[in-house]
Design a protein around this motif. Structure first.
Motif: not given
Length: 84
Positions: A3-6
């Motif tokens: 994901s973008d956060h990861d």
């Protein structure tokens, strides 16, 4: 797939590892990440400069001292409005 956060977290870990132990990063054959300067148009830079100048002028003027003595609110005609 991350994901973008990861991906953001992983990029932060990679940067810290590169700073703390660049030899370890080179041992894995990973090229160091390229850090790009922020893309600013001349308009953004000009607006920032004007805003900074205006703020510095306002701060430079600072508070103005009031006159010594009793303070009375005066109307547009210069009277205090107390009658009399």
């Amino acid at each position: 797939m991350l994901s973008d956060h990861d991906e953001t977290v992983l990029a932060g870990i990679e940067r810290r590892l590169l700073i703390e132990d660049p030899a370890l990063v080179r041992a894995f054959g990973v090229p160091p990440p390229r850090i790009r300067a922020a893309d600013h148009s001349w308009g953004t830079d000009l607006a920032t400069a004007i805003a900074g100048l205006a703020l510095s002028l306002v701060l430079r003027m600072g508070p103005r001292p009031r006159s010594i003595g009793p303070h009375r609110d005066r109307g547009a005609d210069g009277t205090t409005g107390t009658g009399g």
